[in-house]
Structure formats: structure tokens, C-alpha cells
Design an enzyme around this catalytic site. Sequence first.
Site, PDB file in Angstrom:
ATOM      1  CB  THR A  42      -0.624  -0.299   1.602  1.00  0.00           C
ATOM      2  OG1 THR A  42      -0.839  -0.692   2.337  1.00  0.00           O
ATOM      3  CG2 THR A  42      -2.614  -1.021   1.151  1.00  0.00           C
ATOM      4  N   GLY A 101      13.375 -10.789   4.471  1.00  0.00           N
ATOM      5  CA  GLY A 101      12.258 -10.086   4.604  1.00  0.00           C
ATOM      6  C   GLY A 101      12.158  -8.929   5.999  1.00  0.00           C
ATOM      7  CB  SER A 130      13.301  -3.802   5.830  1.00  0.00           C
ATOM      8  OG  SER A 130      12.584  -4.009   5.070  1.00  0.00           O
ATOM      9  CB  SER A 131      19.119  -6.772   6.253  1.00  0.00           C
ATOM     10  OG  SER A 131      18.359  -7.388   5.128  1.00  0.00           O
ATOM     11  CG  ASP A 134      10.937  -1.966   3.762  1.00  0.00           C
ATOM     12  OD1 ASP A 134       9.618  -2.189   3.953  1.00  0.00           O
ATOM     13  OD2 ASP A 134      10.600  -2.671   2.962  1.00  0.00           O
TER      14      ASP A 134
END
Length: 382
Positions: A20, A108, A110-111, A156
Amino acid sequence: MTAKIYVAAPGRINLIGEHTDYNGGLVFPAAIDKCVYFELSLNGLDKHRFQAIDLDEKIEVFVANKYERGAMSWANYLLGVLQAFSNRGHQVPGVDLRISSAIPIGAGLSSSAALCSGFAFGLQELLGLSLDRWTLAEMAQESEHNFAGVQCGIMDQFASLFGKKDRALVLDCSSREFRERPIELDQYQLILCDSQVKHDLADSAYNERREECAKGLEQFQVSHPNTKSISDIDWDDLILEVAFMDDLYFRRLSYVVQENERVTATEAALEAGNLQKVGKLLYQSHEGLEQLYQVSCPELDFLVDQTYQLPQVLGARMMGGGFGGCTLNLVKRSFIPEFRDRLSYAYRERFGKDCRFIEVEIGDGVRMIEKAGLPADTFLDV
Ligand code: GLA
């Protein structure tokens, strides 16, 4: 050579509100207690010296106005951030940098956003700039767009930079207004199950979804020229367009409109302490991601499906961009050991490989830390 500074930049989870962000919608992420750690200083040279401790890799790059992508993907993210500084007229002199990550890679969490956000934050501290956190988030995002080729949204980077301990954040990605919400789960807990897969086409499929949404919006705008983003569309208006839009675009837009509604509903359910409802919304989100948005994969679907038969699990869904990575599960705390056993066994039987479980706490966003605050042995002196 300036004194060394230390920065911690967390990964994130997302309660609900997937895909989104780049559609101007609502997201509900939180920063986690697992971070990328940075040791930075200005080295007085005309080159940057980067070292990724965990990978045992090093790279040296000359200070420039224009940086080029190289062969090491972790370094590209950093070069992209240097470029973002340069694009805003900040020439960054030679930096010595060591990084070490406690964020599981490819899960997943978000490193990469943590890497870019933490580096941008560290550089502005070193240079004594006073860029606000939104600017840092945009710079980190720019690096992903231009140096990693992923046209990601802002969720993120936002979560990593703005996170607050024990709080999740409801962000409206078009106005950038956000609220902090305490996460009180009573006898329940969020636990991640990492499928340990990342499908090859994940990045290109992500970019493709973005394009499909843009095209779908264009089709909708034929009859609604004043609609600026998919997130401004009411379900009742969308449904009237079903015969006039490509089926594929209609499904993509339907998902986004419904997912935005689910974020609002999740916030309300949490506030009312109605965790059963939260769980249902998680399941519905997964269904939309699987069927309408089509960003799931057999492994993630399997992990979510397995939980339907477990009354101690209130809800589950794939989390993040999709095509691999984790599922997010809302599970009764006392059932967690059995939950892990059951899913591990079933997953191994079905796919011949292991899934892994990741327990996370909700933590603070990007921050400076003392050397003594680093996890033991993070940067052993050389
Ligand atoms: C990735 C992107 C985010 C967001 C999610 C899906 O994590 O980086 O911007 O689009 O996927 O919600």
C-alpha cells in the site's frame, strides 16, 4: 581521522498494510530489536573504505560526485546513499566504515533499508548536517531505487528511522502523518516463520506490480479524473468499474483498496483489545496478497494454510514484498513451542527443507549508540 561513532539501525516487521505504501495508502509497521551496526569515521583520505564484517568483504572507492554500481550488492546500497548525499550538494569526504548485521538476510525484515537508513543517519552525524528523518528516509529509498533497482515505497525506511520501542506506527503514506500505537497482545505473541526462500524474480515482480497499479489507476481515472491515488478510491466506486477495466488491474486495485480498509480495521480492533478480529484481518490480508495481488508463493501459502487448523493461532499472513521471506503469525504464547514443532515438521515433509522461526521485540528506530552498547564481539579491534 575523526573519532569513531557507532549507529544502530533496526529492521522492521509490518503488522498489516502490504504493498500500500507506493500506492499512497496506510501501513502499520514497527522497528524491531534486530539491527545493523555501523562504526564510522572520516579518514582524511580521498577514498572510502568499507568493510562488511559478517561477509568478510572489503571495498575501497574514491570520493566522487558520481558513484557507479559495483559487484558487491551490500556496497552498492552504501554507494547509493553517498550518491543521494551528492545529489543534494553534500560531498562526503573519505569515510571508514565497518558494518555488522544482526538482521537475518533475505527474511524480508528489511536489512537493506536498515543498511541505507543507518548509513545516511551516520553520515549526517559525521558531517554535522541537520537533515530531518524524512529526508534521510528519502535518501535511503533513493539508493534502493537507483543502486538496487527496486522501486520500493517508503515504509521500510520510515519504520527503521521512526520506530519506537513497544509501539507500531500507522502511517498514511500520502500525507506522511503517522500515529504511534501500543501493541498489547495479552496472552498472544507475534512470531515470524521464515520460509528460507527468495524467488529469483522477486525484484522484477515487485516493480511490475507497481506498474500494474499505475496502469490500473489510469484506467480508473478515465471515469474519475480527479482521483490522485488508488488509496483515494472507495470500494463502491471501484466495483462499478469492473466491466470497464482489465481484470488484472481491477484485481490489483481491489486488493489495495481492501488492504487500506484492513489497516484501519486492525487499528480499531487492537484498540478494542479484539485480537480475534486482528487475526481474521491477517488471514484476509494473506488471501488478498495471494489471490488478488499475487505476490505470495507456494511455501508461504503452505505455512499460512497450516495454521488454520490450530485454534491457538489467531491469524497469519505473508509479510513484506513477497515471493519468499516470512509469514507473520499471531500465536498463543504457551503454544509457541508446539507451533514451531508442527510447522517445522510439516514444512520439511512438504518441501524437504527447514523453515526457521524468528522472535522479535518491537524496538527503537535508528540511533547513535555507545561502543559499549554494541552486542558482544561486534567490532573486534583490529
Ligand atoms: C517491500 C518494500 C516496501 C513495501 C513492502 C510491501 O518491503 O520495500 O516499500 O512496498 O515491500 O508492503
